[in-house]
Design a protein around this motif. Structure first.
Motif, PDB file in Angstrom:
ATOM      1  N   ASP A  47       0.090  12.041  40.956  1.00 17.02           N
ATOM      2  CA  ASP A  47       0.582  10.858  40.252  1.00 17.02           C
ATOM      3  C   ASP A  47       1.905  10.390  40.834  1.00 17.02           C
ATOM      4  O   ASP A  47       2.134   9.188  41.006  1.00 17.02           O
ATOM      5  CB  ASP A  47       0.765  11.170  38.761  1.00 17.02           C
ATOM      6  CG  ASP A  47      -0.544  11.511  38.064  1.00 17.02           C
ATOM      7  OD1 ASP A  47      -1.587  10.947  38.454  1.00 17.02           O
ATOM      8  OD2 ASP A  47      -0.521  12.343  37.139  1.00 17.02           O
ATOM      9  N   SER A 102       8.192   8.704  44.669  1.00 18.23           N
ATOM     10  CA  SER A 102       7.090   7.788  44.952  1.00 18.23           C
ATOM     11  C   SER A 102       6.175   7.807  43.735  1.00 18.23           C
ATOM     12  O   SER A 102       5.989   8.845  43.092  1.00 18.23           O
ATOM     13  CB  SER A 102       6.316   8.244  46.194  1.00 18.23           C
ATOM     14  OG  SER A 102       5.175   7.426  46.409  1.00 18.23           O
ATOM     15  N   GLY A 103       5.637   6.630  43.389  1.00 18.39           N
ATOM     16  CA  GLY A 103       4.805   6.529  42.197  1.00 18.39           C
ATOM     17  C   GLY A 103       5.605   6.530  40.918  1.00 18.39           C
ATOM     18  O   GLY A 103       5.056   6.643  39.821  1.00 18.39           O
ATOM     19  N   ARG A 116       9.672   5.057  39.219  1.00 19.62           N
ATOM     20  CA  ARG A 116      10.948   4.395  39.415  1.00 19.62           C
ATOM     21  C   ARG A 116      11.849   4.717  38.228  1.00 19.62           C
ATOM     22  O   ARG A 116      11.371   4.919  37.114  1.00 19.62           O
ATOM     23  CB  ARG A 116      10.783   2.888  39.575  1.00 19.62           C
ATOM     24  CG  ARG A 116      10.214   2.135  38.392  1.00 19.62           C
ATOM     25  CD  ARG A 116       9.931   0.678  38.763  1.00 19.62           C
ATOM     26  NE  ARG A 116       9.489  -0.106  37.602  1.00 19.62           N
ATOM     27  CZ  ARG A 116       9.022  -1.348  37.686  1.00 19.62           C
ATOM     28  NH1 ARG A 116       8.941  -1.946  38.867  1.00 19.62           N
ATOM     29  NH2 ARG A 116       8.658  -2.003  36.589  1.00 19.62           N
ATOM     30  N   GLU A 145       9.734   4.973  34.745  1.00 26.01           N
ATOM     31  CA  GLU A 145       8.387   4.416  34.672  1.00 26.01           C
ATOM     32  C   GLU A 145       7.514   5.024  35.762  1.00 26.01           C
ATOM     33  O   GLU A 145       8.002   5.354  36.851  1.00 26.01           O
ATOM     34  CB  GLU A 145       8.419   2.898  34.849  1.00 26.01           C
ATOM     35  CG  GLU A 145       9.165   2.164  33.745  1.00 26.01           C
ATOM     36  CD  GLU A 145       9.267   0.681  34.040  1.00 26.01           C
ATOM     37  OE1 GLU A 145       8.674  -0.117  33.281  1.00 26.01           O
ATOM     38  OE2 GLU A 145       9.915   0.327  35.040  1.00 26.01           O
ATOM     39  N   GLU A 157       3.758   4.617  37.947  1.00 24.18           N
ATOM     40  CA  GLU A 157       2.787   3.620  38.380  1.00 24.18           C
ATOM     41  C   GLU A 157       1.377   4.092  38.046  1.00 24.18           C
ATOM     42  O   GLU A 157       1.020   5.242  38.311  1.00 24.18           O
ATOM     43  CB  GLU A 157       2.915   3.383  39.881  1.00 24.18           C
ATOM     44  CG  GLU A 157       2.038   2.266  40.412  1.00 24.18           C
ATOM     45  CD  GLU A 157       2.180   2.094  41.902  1.00 24.18           C
ATOM     46  OE1 GLU A 157       1.668   1.090  42.426  1.00 24.18           O
ATOM     47  OE2 GLU A 157       2.803   2.973  42.552  1.00 24.18           O
ATOM     48  N   LYS A 158       0.606   3.221  37.457  1.00 24.87           N
ATOM     49  CA  LYS A 158      -0.782   3.545  37.145  1.00 24.87           C
ATOM     50  C   LYS A 158      -1.641   2.309  37.387  1.00 24.87           C
ATOM     51  O   LYS A 158      -1.450   1.278  36.741  1.00 24.87           O
ATOM     52  CB  LYS A 158      -0.929   4.003  35.693  1.00 24.87           C
ATOM     53  CG  LYS A 158      -2.339   4.479  35.348  1.00 24.87           C
ATOM     54  CD  LYS A 158      -2.407   5.043  33.944  1.00 24.87           C
ATOM     55  CE  LYS A 158      -3.813   5.545  33.631  1.00 24.87           C
ATOM     56  NZ  LYS A 158      -3.901   6.105  32.253  1.00 24.87           N
ATOM     57  N   GLY A 182      -1.586   0.208  39.733  1.00 27.92           N
ATOM     58  CA  GLY A 182      -0.817  -0.952  40.151  1.00 27.92           C
ATOM     59  C   GLY A 182       0.108  -1.515  39.097  1.00 27.92           C
ATOM     60  O   GLY A 182       0.811  -2.492  39.353  1.00 27.92           O
ATOM     61  N   GLU A 183       0.128  -0.929  37.911  1.00 34.22           N
ATOM     62  CA  GLU A 183       1.001  -1.369  36.823  1.00 34.22           C
ATOM     63  C   GLU A 183       2.020  -0.279  36.517  1.00 34.22           C
ATOM     64  O   GLU A 183       1.813   0.897  36.807  1.00 34.22           O
ATOM     65  CB  GLU A 183       0.183  -1.690  35.566  1.00 34.22           C
ATOM     66  CG  GLU A 183      -0.874  -2.767  35.759  1.00 34.22           C
ATOM     67  CD  GLU A 183      -0.267  -4.143  36.004  1.00 34.22           C
ATOM     68  OE1 GLU A 183       0.855  -4.379  35.527  1.00 34.22           O
ATOM     69  OE2 GLU A 183      -0.924  -4.962  36.679  1.00 34.22           O
ATOM     70  N   TRP A 184       3.130  -0.697  35.880  1.00 34.65           N
ATOM     71  CA  TRP A 184       4.173   0.265  35.519  1.00 34.65           C
ATOM     72  C   TRP A 184       4.136   0.528  34.019  1.00 34.65           C
ATOM     73  O   TRP A 184       4.011  -0.407  33.215  1.00 34.65           O
ATOM     74  CB  TRP A 184       5.554  -0.254  35.917  1.00 34.65           C
ATOM     75  CG  TRP A 184       5.747  -0.310  37.395  1.00 34.65           C
ATOM     76  CD1 TRP A 184       5.645  -1.406  38.200  1.00 34.65           C
ATOM     77  CD2 TRP A 184       6.078   0.779  38.247  1.00 34.65           C
ATOM     78  NE1 TRP A 184       5.879  -1.068  39.501  1.00 34.65           N
ATOM     79  CE2 TRP A 184       6.159   0.276  39.571  1.00 34.65           C
ATOM     80  CE3 TRP A 184       6.310   2.135  38.033  1.00 34.65           C
ATOM     81  CZ2 TRP A 184       6.456   1.079  40.669  1.00 34.65           C
ATOM     82  CZ3 TRP A 184       6.615   2.945  39.133  1.00 34.65           C
ATOM     83  CH2 TRP A 184       6.678   2.417  40.422  1.00 34.65           C
ATOM     84  N   GLU A 185       4.255   1.801  33.628  1.00 35.18           N
ATOM     85  CA  GLU A 185       4.309   2.177  32.216  1.00 35.18           C
ATOM     86  C   GLU A 185       5.364   3.252  32.040  1.00 35.18           C
ATOM     87  O   GLU A 185       5.693   3.994  32.967  1.00 35.18           O
ATOM     88  CB  GLU A 185       2.948   2.689  31.736  1.00 35.18           C
ATOM     89  CG  GLU A 185       2.423   3.900  32.477  1.00 35.18           C
ATOM     90  CD  GLU A 185       1.055   4.349  31.983  1.00 35.18           C
ATOM     91  OE1 GLU A 185       0.833   5.570  31.917  1.00 35.18           O
ATOM     92  OE2 GLU A 185       0.216   3.474  31.677  1.00 35.18           O
ATOM     93  N   ARG A 219      13.030   1.589  43.932  1.00 33.90           N
ATOM     94  CA  ARG A 219      12.530   2.636  43.036  1.00 33.90           C
ATOM     95  C   ARG A 219      13.653   3.283  42.226  1.00 33.90           C
ATOM     96  O   ARG A 219      13.405   3.859  41.170  1.00 33.90           O
ATOM     97  CB  ARG A 219      11.811   3.709  43.861  1.00 33.90           C
ATOM     98  CG  ARG A 219      10.670   3.157  44.692  1.00 33.90           C
ATOM     99  CD  ARG A 219      10.085   4.202  45.609  1.00 33.90           C
ATOM    100  NE  ARG A 219       9.086   3.608  46.497  1.00 33.90           N
ATOM    101  CZ  ARG A 219       8.374   4.295  47.377  1.00 33.90           C
ATOM    102  NH1 ARG A 219       8.560   5.597  47.506  1.00 33.90           N
ATOM    103  NH2 ARG A 219       7.490   3.679  48.140  1.00 33.90           N
TER     104      ARG A 219
END
Length: 542
Positions: A353, A418-419, A421, A453, A455-456, A458-461, A525
């Protein structure tokens, strides 16, 4: 802050008028010259120069020694690919007389470190490296060299942070129990005890080969001088500073403190003249052009043996990938395009992830143009392997919090990602807590991390503390308790443990060409913000 005041106090005492050393000064019949270095980090071109300088001085006096304050076997492909063997070959040819160990002498493991020191013809001294099983020192704490009618004692000391700045598990048994110690609690007492002992044995001068650093937060050389007596000079390493100054000891006597920077930026020369006085000269290595043919011959052989490997072209980059920006090691305090590239490579390989990587693992920029194996190896020269683990969001938060503890100052544990931020503040005091060995034991009520946050698709959560995530990265951080052990007690997942270099090679080959559009700039990031008092007041009024 107390360390800053202690430094000011020591220098103030000196400026106010240091008294002559209390011990009787024995004057040498002929001058004694001690050449020294620190933090060479595989900059092998300098060995020919220091050997040439040694020969020049031997033409003037028979009393010449060459010594090192540590960190010589690691730093580039020439060290990593031979696990330090090539460096020892060069040092033996100079030859060196006395060395102490830096934290990076352990980067190839305890067994290899011991093997290298046995191969080294110089004496290895360290007064604070012991086995907790036997209670005995691993190396002699000091050695005394005789130069005609005088004796000079060399005492070695390694930074107590070695257990965390190298690989923590190297110093533990299979149950996680500490089996080696660097005496974080009483290192200054050990030094003073050894100074007293060598004085009783007839040492006329005492020189410390120190791998403490001059302004580290714990147990630095300036504080060591201020807490001790009977030391004449300290050749310091660890922080890569260029120093030539005098500092007051516990009785107000002046002590020389010198450091040559790193990678042979300077050649250190300490002279004890026939009046008994010590002085230090730092010679600019670029301006010094003399060389030693015998050392050059060994270096040429080493270069030939490595060239087939290091010159192999793997890909191409339109832009330089940087670890240092404007002379600062930015990977230790902010995001760079090189850290983005490497963490992306490791996440791509592990299919995790996120990827976490400490900035201290990145050691060299990759220039624009052809990417060679040697360039990749120099960028990450620690022989790490790739691993994948499962951990909670809270453990990720803790690892990030530890990384920005010293921000905006440099910190080898600063987390590149990476993945993921994150945003952090530096106007909030850090509440990170460590044990005596520098391993994380907890974080207080205040945190500097503002938001994290992931990345999942292509979106950030938002990262959720109670949720589990997969983390890929180098063995140092994710399985060997590196970066203060923030990531430990994790569930390891299936992943072929190829080297981090091989993972980067696969990524370079997959990209074919690294473009300015991909990695021309850091990708945002990591963000640093500060909230000033006026903004806080406005918020309160609302």
């Amino acid at each position: 802050m107390k360390h800053f005041y202690s430094v000011i106090l020591c220098i103030f005492l000196f400026l106010c008028g240091c008294q002559p050393a209390k011990h009787a000064i024995q004057k040498p019949q002929q001058k004694v010259v001690i050449l020294f270095d620190n933090d060479v980090h595989c900059a092998i071109d300098g060995y020919s120069k220091i050997a040439a300088l040694r020969a020049e001085q031997l033409a003037q006096t028979p009393y010449v020694s060459v010594v090192s304050a540590g960190d010589f076997v690691q730093g580039s492909a020439v060290g990593s690919l031979s696990k330090g063997e090539y460096i020892i070959d060069l040092m033996n040819k100079v030859p060196y007389d006395v060395v102490t160990i830096g934290n990076h002498e352990f980067d190839y493991g305890i067994e290899q470190q011991q093997h290298l020191m046995k191969r080294l013809t110089a004496s290895c001294v360290c007064c604070n490296y012991t086995s907790t099983v036997t209670g005995k020192l691993i190396y002699a704490p000091s050695c005394i060299k005789t130069y005609g009618n005088i004796k000079v004692a060399y005492i070695g000391v390694a930074t107590p942070t070695t257990v965390t700045s190298s690989t923590p598990t190297f110093f533990q048994d299979e149950n996680g129990k500490q089996i080696y110690s660097f005496h974080a609690d009483d290192v200054f007492d050990l030094i003073q005890r050894e100074v007293n002992r060598v004085r009783r044995q007839g040492a006329d001068y005492v020189i410390i080969l120190s791998h403490l650093g001059d302004d580290t937060l714990l147990d630095n050389s300036v504080e060591m001088i201020g807490a001790t007596t009977g030391i004449d000079a300290v050749f310091d390493g660890h922080q890569h500073h260029i120093l030539n100054l005098k500092v007051a000891n516990a009785e107000g006597d002046s002590v020389l403190l010198a450091s040559t920077g790193t990678a042979f930026l300077r050649l250190g020369q300490c002279t004890i003249d026939t009046t008994g006085q010590l002085s230090v000269k730092l010679i600019d290595s670029q301006s010094y052009t003399s060389r030693n043919a015998a050392v050059d011959s060994i270096q040429a052989t080493i270069d030939a043996q490595l060239s087939d490997i290091t010159n192999k072209v793997l890909g191409y980059t339109q832009i330089p990938l940087l670890d240092v920006v404007n002379g600062q090691r930015e990977v230790r305090r902010s995001e760079t395009n090189l850290s983005d590239f490497l963490t992306d490579a490791y996440r791509a390989y592990t299919q995790a992830d996120i990827c976490l990587m400490n900035g201290g693992s990145i050691r060299h920029s990759i220039p624009a143009g052809e990417i060679t194996f040697g360039a990749l190896f120099s960028a990450t020269p620690f022989n790490n392997t790739m691993h994948k683990v499962r951990c909670t969001g809270q453990q990720v938060l803790d690892a990030l919090e530890v990384g920005i503890e010293l921000a905006p100052e440099e910190n080898g544990g600063f987390m590149q990602v990476s993945g993921l931020r994150y945003t952090y503040r530096t106007d909030i005091p850090s509440s990170v807590q460590y044990d005596k060995n520098g391993l994380l034991i907890g974080i207080g009520d205040t945190r500097r991390i503002v938001s994290v946050e992931v990345e999942k698709n292509g979106e950030w959560e938002n990262l959720e503390p109670d949720k589990t995530y997969t983390v890929g990265g180098q063995s140092y951080v994710v399985v060997n308790k590196g970066a203060s052990g923030a990531l430990r007690y994790l569930e390891e997942l299936e992943c072929e443990h190829i080297s981090d270099i091989d993972a980067a090679v696969l990524y370079v080959k997959a990209l074919g060409e690294i473009t300015a559009e991909q990695y021309g700039q850091p990708q945002g990031r990591i963000k640093h913000v500060e909230i000033d008092d006026d903004e806080d007041d406005e918020d309160d009024e609302d």
